[in-house]
Design a protein around this motif. Structure first.
Motif: not given
Length: 424
Positions: A121-122, A125, A145, A147, A150
């Protein structure tokens, strides 16, 4: 946001690339056409269909495809059919980035459902943020996190890690040995656990990690025996098929669930079936959903899944969270009246669903309110639910026990706020 984030974020461990063969499995036409031209709306599915994480991620794809099939059978979205394009991240974080870019630029999808590990995921991202695209992520994770690109339909730490530590402290012992895979989620989760144990009177007696996919677990078994000679709690954040070797050798060494109960946050029904119930019976897992949840919506979901994929199949939390993600995105699109990313994002806030796990609500911090459950593996490989919160728990991605993150939150409901971290 950038400068403040760099001061506040912690433990963003880089992950080594795991070399695996890339298996491309595409569903539908991959030609670059308009995102929702004609009678179809293109969406992406991005998970590991090969490599060490395939043991967990293949079934998540099945759940997402089931939701899409059901939605299409009911008339689709905005009167159009959903066309799913599936890509294999191959348990390789650079491959995830490449495939995410392809799904956005070449395939022109309007949304992507995908990833399992925080490392994957990172790695994607920045792609979603630079292209202002949308990812729906279905797995519990370490938090920390913020964002706007997401949406997280799995658990935040206060909906899985923290309550499971509380429960084990109260019911199974105060001495914990922490074992995990060597990447961001297990290391950050264990930072939270160590701080929580210290605050609540528990004790961390050992901590060790394996590279993702590594099966050389004998040294860790020896360390557990040495650190917990009379038994104690094993908190397990291993991911992928490392768990197969770990639980087989744990039992082989005589470290059985009655004296060495483990709490896992990445093992569920699918993994129990793959590893073998004889190695896991009596051990525990913390999730928001188990196949044994007794709700009308879950009975309908289980019946539909087994009818589609076979009576011997089982369903776990990330599969259910992925299924829920597709339906929540559908509802947001219908409320927005368009697949435009900004409008769908705004329409997602406040969306509720009578999900198989129970009622869920999308919060302005892009996380769901969810019921917390703890289950114990029983003889048939399913889970006996031994604890559940009476109502959904509000998500708090920022941790109350880790000093650097205390009191911070994230709110995207007002564009003027810019999603900046704020005191909560």
């Amino acid at each position: 946001m950038g400068k403040q984030f760099n001061r506040r974020k912690f433990l963003l461990y880089s992950s080594a690339t795991i070399g695996t063969s890339v298996l491309l499995k595409a569903c539908g036409n991959n030609s670059p056409t308009a995102t929702d031209s004609g009678d179809t709306i293109k969406v992406g599915i991005l998970h590991s269909l090969s490599g060490t994480m395939a043991i967990s991620e293949r079934s998540v794809v099945d759940a997402e495809r089931l939701a899409i099939k059901e939605i299409n059978a009911a008339g689709g979205v905005l009167g159009k059919q959903i066309q799913a394009i599936t890509e294999d991240g191959a348990s390789n974080w650079d491959t995830f980035r490449e495939k995410a870019t392809k799904l956005i630029d070449q395939d022109q999808t309007v949304v992507i459902f995908g990833c399992w590990t925080s490392a994957s995921r990172k790695n994607v991202k920045p792609v979603f943020e630079s292209k202002d695209h949308m990812l729906w992520y279905p797995v519990q994770y370490e938090g920390q996190e913020c964002s706007k690109n997401i949406f997280y339909t799995g658990a935040a730490p206060n909906q899985q890690i923290e309550p499971s530590v509380d429960w084990m402290l109260k019911n199974k012992g105060k001495e914990f040995f922490l074992v995990g895979s060597d990447y961001v989620f297990p290391r950050t989760a264990n930072t939270i656990i160590k701080a929580q144990l210290q605050a609540l009177g528990g004790k961390t007696v050992g901590e060790d990690y394996l590279p993702l996919g590594n099966v050389e677990v004998t040294p860790i078994i020896s360390k557990i025996r040495q650190a917990l000679p009379n038994g104690g709690v094993i908190y397990n954040t291993l991911n992928g098929d490392s768990n197969v070797a770990f639980f087989k050798q744990l039992k082989g060494a005589g470290l059985t669930a009655d004296k060495y109960p483990s709490m896992s946050v990445s093992i569920a029904e699918e993994e129990v079936k793959a590893i073998g119930v004889e190695y896991l019976q009596g051990h525990y897992a913390a999730w928001n959903y188990f196949q044994t949840v007794d709700t009308p919506a879950n009975k309908k979901f289980v019946e539909a899944f087994k009818q589609e994929y076979g009576a011997d199949r089982v369903i776990n939390d990330p599969m259910e969270a992925a299924y829920v993600a597709v339906y929540l995105w559908k509802q947001a699109v219908e409320k927005a009246g368009t697949t435009d990313i900004d409008k769908v994002r705004a329409a997602a806030y406040g969306q509720t669903l009578d999900a198989p796990e129970g009622k869920v609500t999308m919060n302005a911090n892009h996380h769901l309110s969810k019921i917390v459950r703890i289950g114990q593996v029983r003889q048939d490989g399913l889970f006996n639910i031994v604890y559940a919160t009476p109502a959904p728990v509000e998500p708090i991605p920022w941790n109350q026990f880790v000093q650097e993150t205390q009191g911070f939150g994230c709110d995207w409901s007002d564009p003027a706020k810019g999603g900046k971290y704020k005191q909560v």
